[in-house]
Design a protein around this motif. Structure first.
Motif, PDB file in Angstrom:
ATOM      1  N   VAL A  55       0.856  -1.184   0.000  1.00 15.61           N
ATOM      2  CA  VAL A  55       0.000   0.000   0.000  1.00 15.61           C
ATOM      3  C   VAL A  55       0.896   1.240   0.000  1.00 15.61           C
ATOM      4  O   VAL A  55       1.837   1.332   0.797  1.00 15.61           O
ATOM      5  N   GLY A  56       0.611   2.143  -0.925  1.00 20.94           N
ATOM      6  CA  GLY A  56       1.367   3.398  -0.975  1.00 20.94           C
ATOM      7  C   GLY A  56       0.564   4.486  -0.293  1.00 20.94           C
ATOM      8  O   GLY A  56      -0.634   4.622  -0.522  1.00 20.94           O
ATOM      9  N   GLN A  57       1.233   5.243   0.562  1.00 22.17           N
ATOM     10  CA  GLN A  57       0.517   6.292   1.306  1.00 22.17           C
ATOM     11  C   GLN A  57       1.076   7.649   0.901  1.00 22.17           C
ATOM     12  O   GLN A  57       2.286   7.842   0.846  1.00 22.17           O
ATOM     13  N   ASP A  58       0.206   8.569   0.645  1.00 25.20           N
ATOM     14  CA  ASP A  58       0.643   9.907   0.258  1.00 25.20           C
ATOM     15  C   ASP A  58      -0.173  10.928   1.041  1.00 25.20           C
ATOM     16  O   ASP A  58      -1.320  10.654   1.430  1.00 25.20           O
ATOM     17  N   MET A  59       0.429  12.067   1.270  1.00 26.28           N
ATOM     18  CA  MET A  59      -0.313  13.136   1.945  1.00 26.28           C
ATOM     19  C   MET A  59       0.210  14.468   1.445  1.00 26.28           C
ATOM     20  O   MET A  59       1.410  14.688   1.347  1.00 26.28           O
ATOM     21  N   ILE A  60      -0.681  15.349   1.129  1.00 20.77           N
ATOM     22  CA  ILE A  60      -0.308  16.687   0.657  1.00 20.77           C
ATOM     23  C   ILE A  60      -0.867  17.699   1.640  1.00 20.77           C
ATOM     24  O   ILE A  60      -2.026  17.597   2.055  1.00 20.77           O
ATOM     25  N   GLU A  81      -4.028  10.102   0.479  1.00 15.08           N
ATOM     26  CA  GLU A  81      -4.385   9.139  -0.548  1.00 15.08           C
ATOM     27  C   GLU A  81      -3.627   7.840  -0.318  1.00 15.08           C
ATOM     28  O   GLU A  81      -2.427   7.858  -0.056  1.00 15.08           O
ATOM     29  N   SER A  82      -4.350   6.741  -0.401  1.00 15.73           N
ATOM     30  CA  SER A  82      -3.718   5.429  -0.318  1.00 15.73           C
ATOM     31  C   SER A  82      -3.976   4.716  -1.641  1.00 15.73           C
ATOM     32  O   SER A  82      -5.071   4.820  -2.201  1.00 15.73           O
ATOM     33  N   THR A  83      -2.965   3.995  -2.119  1.00 15.17           N
ATOM     34  CA  THR A  83      -3.161   3.225  -3.350  1.00 15.17           C
ATOM     35  C   THR A  83      -2.704   1.798  -3.119  1.00 15.17           C
ATOM     36  O   THR A  83      -1.727   1.564  -2.408  1.00 15.17           O
ATOM     37  N   TRP A  84      -3.428   0.874  -3.713  1.00 17.18           N
ATOM     38  CA  TRP A  84      -3.019  -0.527  -3.672  1.00 17.18           C
ATOM     39  C   TRP A  84      -3.652  -1.238  -4.854  1.00 17.18           C
ATOM     40  O   TRP A  84      -4.448  -0.655  -5.584  1.00 17.18           O
ATOM     41  N   ARG A  85      -3.274  -2.489  -5.035  1.00 15.08           N
ATOM     42  CA  ARG A  85      -3.812  -3.248  -6.154  1.00 15.08           C
ATOM     43  C   ARG A  85      -4.687  -4.364  -5.613  1.00 15.08           C
ATOM     44  O   ARG A  85      -4.239  -5.188  -4.826  1.00 15.08           O
ATOM     45  N   ASP A  86      -5.936  -4.333  -6.019  1.00 16.85           N
ATOM     46  CA  ASP A  86      -6.865  -5.394  -5.617  1.00 16.85           C
ATOM     47  C   ASP A  86      -7.013  -6.342  -6.801  1.00 16.85           C
ATOM     48  O   ASP A  86      -7.605  -5.991  -7.829  1.00 16.85           O
ATOM     49  N   CYS A  87      -6.459  -7.541  -6.676  1.00 16.79           N
ATOM     50  CA  CYS A  87      -6.379  -8.458  -7.826  1.00 16.79           C
ATOM     51  C   CYS A  87      -7.750  -8.925  -8.300  1.00 16.79           C
ATOM     52  O   CYS A  87      -7.884  -9.450  -9.405  1.00 16.79           O
ATOM     53  N   ARG A  88      -8.780  -8.709  -7.509  1.00 16.95           N
ATOM     54  CA  ARG A  88     -10.106  -9.159  -7.945  1.00 16.95           C
ATOM     55  C   ARG A  88     -10.823  -8.121  -8.799  1.00 16.95           C
ATOM     56  O   ARG A  88     -11.761  -8.440  -9.518  1.00 16.95           O
ATOM     57  N   LEU A  89     -10.391  -6.863  -8.680  1.00 15.40           N
ATOM     58  CA  LEU A  89     -11.122  -5.795  -9.370  1.00 15.40           C
ATOM     59  C   LEU A  89     -10.505  -5.527 -10.745  1.00 15.40           C
ATOM     60  O   LEU A  89     -10.103  -4.413 -11.046  1.00 15.40           O
ATOM     61  N   THR A  90     -10.415  -6.550 -11.583  1.00 16.11           N
ATOM     62  CA  THR A  90      -9.843  -6.364 -12.920  1.00 16.11           C
ATOM     63  C   THR A  90     -10.874  -6.769 -13.961  1.00 16.11           C
ATOM     64  O   THR A  90     -11.720  -7.621 -13.714  1.00 16.11           O
ATOM     65  N   TRP A  91     -10.801  -6.119 -15.107  1.00 13.94           N
ATOM     66  CA  TRP A  91     -11.689  -6.460 -16.205  1.00 13.94           C
ATOM     67  C   TRP A  91     -11.065  -6.032 -17.516  1.00 13.94           C
ATOM     68  O   TRP A  91     -10.083  -5.291 -17.532  1.00 13.94           O
ATOM     69  N   ASP A  92     -11.659  -6.506 -18.594  1.00 11.28           N
ATOM     70  CA  ASP A  92     -11.188  -6.136 -19.926  1.00 11.28           C
ATOM     71  C   ASP A  92     -12.067  -4.993 -20.424  1.00 11.28           C
ATOM     72  O   ASP A  92     -13.268  -5.186 -20.648  1.00 11.28           O
ATOM     73  N   PRO A  93     -11.520  -3.790 -20.575  1.00 11.51           N
ATOM     74  CA  PRO A  93     -12.364  -2.635 -20.939  1.00 11.51           C
ATOM     75  C   PRO A  93     -13.134  -2.860 -22.233  1.00 11.51           C
ATOM     76  O   PRO A  93     -14.268  -2.390 -22.376  1.00 11.51           O
ATOM     77  N   ALA A  94     -12.565  -3.599 -23.174  1.00 10.78           N
ATOM     78  CA  ALA A  94     -13.234  -3.797 -24.458  1.00 10.78           C
ATOM     79  C   ALA A  94     -14.561  -4.523 -24.278  1.00 10.78           C
ATOM     80  O   ALA A  94     -15.518  -4.288 -25.013  1.00 10.78           O
ATOM     81  N   LYS A 188       5.660   4.969   1.647  1.00 10.92           N
ATOM     82  CA  LYS A 188       5.288   6.263   1.076  1.00 10.92           C
ATOM     83  C   LYS A 188       5.278   6.130  -0.439  1.00 10.92           C
ATOM     84  O   LYS A 188       6.030   5.328  -1.001  1.00 10.92           O
ATOM     85  N   LYS A 189       4.462   6.895  -1.077  1.00  9.75           N
ATOM     86  CA  LYS A 189       4.490   6.904  -2.532  1.00  9.75           C
ATOM     87  C   LYS A 189       5.784   7.548  -2.989  1.00  9.75           C
ATOM     88  O   LYS A 189       6.296   8.447  -2.341  1.00  9.75           O
ATOM     89  N   VAL A 190       6.311   7.075  -4.087  1.00 11.96           N
ATOM     90  CA  VAL A 190       7.701   7.385  -4.444  1.00 11.96           C
ATOM     91  C   VAL A 190       7.992   8.882  -4.412  1.00 11.96           C
ATOM     92  O   VAL A 190       8.985   9.328  -3.862  1.00 11.96           O
ATOM     93  N   ASP A 191       7.083   9.655  -4.965  1.00 10.86           N
ATOM     94  CA  ASP A 191       7.380  11.079  -5.082  1.00 10.86           C
ATOM     95  C   ASP A 191       6.714  11.897  -3.983  1.00 10.86           C
ATOM     96  O   ASP A 191       6.649  13.108  -4.077  1.00 10.86           O
ATOM     97  N   SER A 192       6.234  11.256  -2.931  1.00 11.10           N
ATOM     98  CA  SER A 192       5.494  12.041  -1.943  1.00 11.10           C
ATOM     99  C   SER A 192       6.446  12.854  -1.086  1.00 11.10           C
ATOM    100  O   SER A 192       7.608  12.520  -0.907  1.00 11.10           O
ATOM    101  N   TRP A 234       6.300  -6.948  13.716  1.00  9.99           N
ATOM    102  CA  TRP A 234       6.849  -5.781  13.014  1.00  9.99           C
ATOM    103  C   TRP A 234       5.761  -5.130  12.185  1.00  9.99           C
ATOM    104  O   TRP A 234       5.043  -5.809  11.457  1.00  9.99           O
ATOM    105  N   PHE A 235       5.686  -3.828  12.292  1.00  7.14           N
ATOM    106  CA  PHE A 235       4.682  -3.081  11.542  1.00  7.14           C
ATOM    107  C   PHE A 235       5.367  -2.036  10.679  1.00  7.14           C
ATOM    108  O   PHE A 235       6.305  -1.383  11.128  1.00  7.14           O
ATOM    109  N   THR A 236       4.899  -1.906   9.472  1.00  7.53           N
ATOM    110  CA  THR A 236       5.445  -0.863   8.607  1.00  7.53           C
ATOM    111  C   THR A 236       4.645   0.419   8.814  1.00  7.53           C
ATOM    112  O   THR A 236       3.424   0.380   8.973  1.00  7.53           O
ATOM    113  N   GLU A 237       5.364   1.532   8.819  1.00  4.40           N
ATOM    114  CA  GLU A 237       4.727   2.828   9.060  1.00  4.40           C
ATOM    115  C   GLU A 237       5.247   3.853   8.066  1.00  4.40           C
ATOM    116  O   GLU A 237       6.358   3.722   7.553  1.00  4.40           O
ATOM    117  N   VAL A 238       4.448   4.856   7.839  1.00  7.03           N
ATOM    118  CA  VAL A 238       4.921   6.005   7.058  1.00  7.03           C
ATOM    119  C   VAL A 238       4.737   7.238   7.932  1.00  7.03           C
ATOM    120  O   VAL A 238       3.649   7.491   8.435  1.00  7.03           O
TER     121      VAL A 238
END
Ligand SMILES: *[C@@H]1O[C@H](CO)[C@@H](O)[C@H](O)[C@H]1NC(C)=O
Ligand SMILES: *[C@@H]1O[C@H](CO)[C@@H](O)[C@H](O)[C@H]1NC(C)=O
Ligand SMILES: *[C@@H]1O[C@H](CO)[C@@H](O)[C@H](O)[C@H]1NC(C)=O
Ligand SMILES: *[C@@H]1O[C@H](CO)[C@@H](O)[C@H](O)[C@H]1NC(C)=O
Length: 430
Positions: A55-60, A81-94, A188-192, A234-238
């Motif tokens: 999970v990527g965490q960003d804050m502005i 803003e948090s971002t992650w990939r949910d492998c179940r929420l995929t579809w073919d746009p076409a 953290k998100k890479v550019d945050s 162990w817990f990861t924190e930002v």
């Protein structure tokens, strides 16, 4: 028979009309992707055994509202803003009218149980559910962006030693409440945290300048719950660190300057002749006004028993200096106006001649009158020059010597104090 036919015809033509409910382009997509039979929103989206969810965490920083020193409460308006990939929420746009993304309430999908530790929100659920109430954006490859704007109250330990020339650093730490690093990695998100400077200027308020808002990845060990014998995990924190610098102009203009002015004015008491009878009244008035001024200021200074801030030290020293001027004025006054009957003790006369010998103030005979009186009068010379002086004259001269000496000492102390406080102001300006 005909009637039946007609009825059949009527039904067969009527039923398509009845069932023609308009279909949105999102309808079958959402029905398929978020099908309650296949999508369990309480299940964490880890599709292969042994994988971790990243999970990527960003804050502005949007706007800094307030930092209250007495309660140590920081209020900021931020976009998280948090971002992650949910492998179940995929579809073919076409296959779905070329729809590449949709938005959905966060409560309809799985989302991480993020908290920020320094929260001062009224109740725990509010801090916990901050992200849960907002809307998430889902992309066809499974990426989920869950963002929200919120006003957060956090705890920030304020270090007041350098007040009002202080800088503060406030941490806002995000972490998952229940998931340790075996399954969950928060980064953290890479550019945050690399927001442009102009954004910080806009986010500053009248009292504080925002200097930066960098983010740090951390991994800490802690226990889940309060069971002392439980195995720590162990817990990861930002951590987002808000770097603030106080704008000292208000304090300089309304506190330091009048205080310095009163202190410098007290210097003039040594130039008043004792015969005027105004010396003590003058310096006591200054001391009184300084104290009254301080009483009024006390309300505007953060109350803290941890340390005496720079401003407090400065005020105390100003009061001490003016009190010192008061004491020395009384002394020199009592010297100056002794009656003729007492002759000055030998020790004081020695001081007189010593001061004369050193030429401390009397050297420039033709110079500035304030600092001048005839050297010959003062020097008890062998040919009996000193005997021409009456006792009261000697006392008066002693008073003047005392005053000149105090003028010098007071001037040096006052200059040193002014340079000291001005040094802090310069430090914060660059
Ligand atoms: C989807 O996009 C493709 C390529 O851009 C296009 O050929 C196709 O007609 C589009 N389908 C729909 C239903 O719009
Ligand atoms: C804030 O976070 C930084 C970076 O991780 C850390 O070095 C610092 O000790 C933290 N400060 C407090 C008060 O926790
Ligand atoms: C969790 O973090 C600790 C400390 O960095 C590390 O030793 C451990 O291997 C990590 N666990 C997993 C499953 O990655
Ligand atoms: C605390 O954890 C230990 C080890 O996991 C367990 O044996 C014990 O029952 C727990 N105590 C409580 C009060 O839950």
């Amino acid at each position: 028979m005909i009637c039946q036919l007609v009825c059949l015809l009527f039904i067969s033509t009527a039923s398509p009309v009845l069932s023609a409910v308009p279909q949105t382009v999102y309808g079958d997509l959402l029905a398929n992707v978020l099908n309650p039979n296949t999508y369990l929103k309480t299940a964490m989206p880890i599709c292969n055994h042994g994988e971790k969810l990243h999970v990527g965490q960003d804050m502005i920083l949007y706007q800094l509202y307030d930092l209250e020193e007495p309660t140590q409460m920081l209020t900021v308006d931020v976009w998280v803003e948090s971002t992650w990939r949910d492998c179940r929420l995929t579809w073919d746009p076409a296959a779905y009218h070329n729809v590449t993304s949709f938005a959905v309430k966060a409560t309809e999908i799985w989302h991480p149980d993020l908290v920020f530790f320094e929260s001062l929100h009224g109740n725990f659920a509010e801090a916990l559910g901050v992200l849960g109430q907002s809307t998430a954006r889902v992309r066809y490859d499974g990426m989920v962006e869950l963002g929200s704007q919120m006003l957060i109250n956090t705890f920030c330990r304020v270090d007041l030693r350098l007040y009002p020339f202080d800088k503060q650093r406030c941490n806002i730490t995000f972490a998952s409440w229940s998931k340790d690093n075996r399954t969950f990695v928060l980064r953290k998100k890479v550019d945050s945290g690399t927001g442009a400077d102009h954004a910080f200027k806009a986010a500053s308020n009248g009292a504080w300048l925002v200097e930066g808002f960098p983010a740090f990845n951390k991994i800490v060990q802690r226990k889940v719950g309060l069971n002392e014998s439980a195995e720590p995990a162990w817990f990861t924190e930002v951590t987002f660190q808000l770097r603030l610098r106080r704008k000292p102009l208000y304090h300089q203009a309304y506190m330091v300057f009048p205080c310095a002015l009163l202190t410098w004015l007290a210097l003039l008491v040594y130039l008043l002749p004792a015969e005027s009878g105004e010396k003590i009244g003058y310096v006591t008035t200054l001391l009184l006004s300084l104290v009254v001024f301080l009483l009024m200021l006390a309300d505007n200074i953060p109350r803290s028993g941890d340390c005496v801030p720079i401003l407090g030290q400065y005020f105390v020293m100003c009061v001490l200096l003016v009190a010192l001027a008061n004491v020395s004025t009384v002394l020199s006054y009592s010297l100056s106006l002794r009656s003729d009957e007492f002759s000055p003790p030998k020790l004081l006369l020695a001081c007189l001649s010593l001061a004369g010998l050193c030429g401390l103030q009397f050297r420039c005979d033709g110079g500035w009158r304030l600092f001048t009186f005839s050297r010959r009068q003062l020097m008890p010379s062998r040919n009996g020059g000193a005997k021409q002086l009456s006792n009261s004259d000697k006392w008066r001269l002693l008073g003047i010597v005392c005053d000149r000496f105090c003028l010098l000492v007071y001037g040096v102390l006052c200059t040193a104090l002014t340079i000291w406080i001005a040094g802090f102001s310069n430090e914060t300006e660059d």
